[in-house]
Enzyme design. Structure first.
Site, PDB file in Angstrom:
ATOM      1  N   GLN A 174       0.815  -1.233   0.000  1.00  0.00           N
ATOM      2  CA  GLN A 174       0.000   0.000   0.000  1.00  0.00           C
ATOM      3  C   GLN A 174       0.841   1.272   0.000  1.00  0.00           C
ATOM      4  O   GLN A 174       0.280   2.368  -0.058  1.00  0.00           O
ATOM      5  CB  GLN A 174      -0.916   0.013   1.239  1.00  0.00           C
ATOM      6  CG  GLN A 174      -2.044  -0.988   1.200  1.00  0.00           C
ATOM      7  CD  GLN A 174      -3.113  -0.642   0.163  1.00  0.00           C
ATOM      8  OE1 GLN A 174      -3.304   0.517  -0.213  1.00  0.00           O
ATOM      9  NE2 GLN A 174      -3.821  -1.645  -0.323  1.00  0.00           N
ATOM     10  N   ALA A 195       2.459  -3.261  -8.512  1.00  0.00           N
ATOM     11  CA  ALA A 195       2.387  -2.084  -9.391  1.00  0.00           C
ATOM     12  C   ALA A 195       1.003  -1.456  -9.451  1.00  0.00           C
ATOM     13  O   ALA A 195       0.878  -0.243  -9.615  1.00  0.00           O
ATOM     14  CB  ALA A 195       2.826  -2.476 -10.804  1.00  0.00           C
ATOM     15  N   THR A 232       9.073 -16.647 -18.948  1.00  0.00           N
ATOM     16  CA  THR A 232       9.433 -15.501 -19.790  1.00  0.00           C
ATOM     17  C   THR A 232       8.793 -14.231 -19.236  1.00  0.00           C
ATOM     18  O   THR A 232       7.608 -14.209 -18.912  1.00  0.00           O
ATOM     19  CB  THR A 232       8.981 -15.753 -21.242  1.00  0.00           C
ATOM     20  OG1 THR A 232       9.597 -16.966 -21.669  1.00  0.00           O
ATOM     21  CG2 THR A 232       9.380 -14.612 -22.156  1.00  0.00           C
ATOM     22  N   CYS A 320     -18.502  -8.190   1.903  1.00  0.00           N
ATOM     23  CA  CYS A 320     -19.902  -8.561   1.653  1.00  0.00           C
ATOM     24  C   CYS A 320     -19.904  -9.777   0.734  1.00  0.00           C
ATOM     25  O   CYS A 320     -19.175  -9.810  -0.235  1.00  0.00           O
ATOM     26  CB  CYS A 320     -20.654  -7.454   0.926  1.00  0.00           C
ATOM     27  SG  CYS A 320     -20.395  -5.838   1.602  1.00  0.00           S
TER      28      CYS A 320
HETATM   29  N1  PLP Z   1      -0.910  -6.946   0.442  1.00  0.00           N
HETATM   30  C1  PLP Z   1      -1.684  -5.868   0.639  1.00  0.00           C
HETATM   31  C2  PLP Z   1      -1.505  -5.057   1.876  1.00  0.00           C
HETATM   32  C3  PLP Z   1      -2.649  -5.515  -0.310  1.00  0.00           C
HETATM   33  O1  PLP Z   1      -3.416  -4.440  -0.100  1.00  0.00           O
HETATM   34  C4  PLP Z   1      -2.783  -6.319  -1.468  1.00  0.00           C
HETATM   35  C5  PLP Z   1      -3.811  -6.008  -2.481  1.00  0.00           C
HETATM   36  O2  PLP Z   1      -4.918  -5.584  -2.179  1.00  0.00           O
HETATM   37  C6  PLP Z   1      -1.938  -7.423  -1.624  1.00  0.00           C
HETATM   38  C7  PLP Z   1      -1.013  -7.713  -0.661  1.00  0.00           C
HETATM   39  C8  PLP Z   1      -2.021  -8.299  -2.828  1.00  0.00           C
HETATM   40  O3  PLP Z   1      -1.341  -7.710  -3.916  1.00  0.00           O
HETATM   41  P1  PLP Z   1      -1.632  -8.187  -5.405  1.00  0.00           P
HETATM   42  O4  PLP Z   1      -2.990  -7.733  -5.743  1.00  0.00           O
HETATM   43  O5  PLP Z   1      -0.578  -7.504  -6.225  1.00  0.00           O
HETATM   44  O6  PLP Z   1      -1.458  -9.661  -5.438  1.00  0.00           O
END
Ligand code: PLP
Length: 371
Positions: A174, A195, A232, A320
């Site tokens: 985050q 990203a 790849t 939800c």
């Molecule tokens: N960790 C946190 C704190 C997240 O907010 C999120 C996604 O919401 C993730 C991990 C997962 O990341 P990704 O969506 O790139 O797999």
């Protein structure tokens, strides 16, 4: 659509989109090929690696590209199974990409403790210290929480852990673009990023590591990414993420200020017509622009749908599913009662939001809450 859900994901920055389109069109070589098309692809990847490394204060050979935050977290944890009799410490408000992995790994012999948080979502160092065991190998604590934005004292956790030869992982998914992020300053051994949280594409992320030897690959195959992530490479996404990381960290102070201003405007505005609003999390140690707010007496699923009808995207603090609203586990872990819990929205502002948009959101909330 007025978009106030940047902690769920962000729209791709237009410059990043342009770059990815041009790469998809023109660069089709395999980065492992030695002809000029392959070298062109490889050079795009290595340029992106430099940009990402710079954005988090490290050098390019300390990061690998993954499919996102989930995979980066998984890789750190599953690598532990190279050793026997391992104990891990984490906390109760981590993302499922940590909590569910730990729970799954229990059946493979991993032992772990989750420390609790206080009412602001803060972890205490003393609580961590109290559950350290002789066989504790890893402490995994997120840098900032995805639902309430609370920032954890990672530097202090690292100081404690390293005294006892314990490695530290932090899920910082985050954080890039919302706070200064320097892996050397934090001292962590591993860090995960994604990203799509910083205006890059979905399905691509980063794992930073201090020491490669402690990691094993989840993907076995062609040996890409120093043997740590076979397959790849997705050149366009990697290059897009590189640019997104560069953009997110240039002018960071200005961006943080903008988010803080918008958050302030929202909170003051909301208080003026709905003084019962409860803002959750730590009011100081938090990510800017992320607001978890409870509206006692107003269920979040209903608020969310009404806002959606007004073309406004926010998120509910609770999950939800099939008509039944379930309290958010994160808010429950902070001691928030179920009644308040299910009346909570997460509103997360981002680069495209303006003061005018915040006024529109406030006007809509005022109308909805009055009915
Ligand atoms: N960790 C946190 C704190 C997240 O907010 C999120 C996604 O919401 C993730 C991990 C997962 O990341 P990704 O969506 O790139 O797999």
């Amino acid at each position: 659509m007025y978009y106030f859900d940047h902690s769920a994901t962000t729209p791709v920055h237009p410059d990043v989109l342009d770059l990815m389109h041009s790469i998809q069109k023109d660069v089709y070589g395999n980065p492992s090929s030695i002809h000029s098309q392959g070298r062109k692809a490889l050079s795009l990847i290595e340029t992106a690696r430099k940009k990402v490394a710079k954005a988090i204060g490290t050098i390019p050979n300390k990061i690998i590209f993954t499919s996102g935050g989930t995979e980066a977290n998984n890789q750190v944890f599953w690598s532990l199974l190279n050793q026997n009799n391992i104990h891990v410490i984490s906390d109760t408000i981590e993302h499922p990409a940590v909590l569910k992995v730990l729970s799954e790994m229990e059946s493979h012999g991993l032992d772990y403790n989750l420390v609790n948080v206080n009412k602001n979502g803060q972890i205490s160092i003393a609580d961590i210290e109290s559950v350290i065991q002789k066989n504790t190998r890893l402490i995994s604590i997120m840098l900032a929480n995805n639902e309430i934005g609370t920032i954890q004292p990672i530097k202090e956790i690292v100081a404690l852990a390293h005294k006892k030869n314990i490695l530290v992982h932090s899920d910082a998914v985050q954080c890039l673009g919302k706070m200064p992020l320097d892996v050397n300053d934090l001292g962590v051994d591993y860090l995960s990023l994604s990203a799509h949280k910083f205006y890059g594409p979905k399905g691509i992320g980063i794992l930073y590591f201090k020491n490669k030897d402690s990691l094993s690959s989840l993907m076995i195959g062609g040996g890409q990414e120093k043997g740590l992530r076979a397959g790849t490479e997705n050149i366009a996404y990697i290059a897009g993420m590189g640019l997104a990381a560069e953009l997110a960290t240039s002018n960071l102070g200005h961006h943080i200020q903008e988010l803080e201003d918008i958050e302030h405007q929202f909170k003051i505005g909301l208080n003026s017509f709905f003084p019962n609003a409860v803002f959750n999390g730590d009011s100081e140690n938090k990510l800017p622009g992320l607001v978890s707010v409870s509206f006692p007496g107003h269920r979040s699923d209903i608020l969310l749908v009404k806002l959606d009808r007004a073309n406004m995207a926010v998120s509910s603090g609770s999950a939800c599913g099939s008509g039944n609203i379930k309290p958010s586990e994160i808010l429950s872990a902070m001691g928030i009662d179920d009644e308040t819990n299910i009346c909570t929205l997460r509103i997360s502002f981002g680069t495209s939001n303006t003061a005018e948009q915040v006024d529109l959101l406030l006007a809509e909330l005022k109308r909805i809450l009055a009915n």
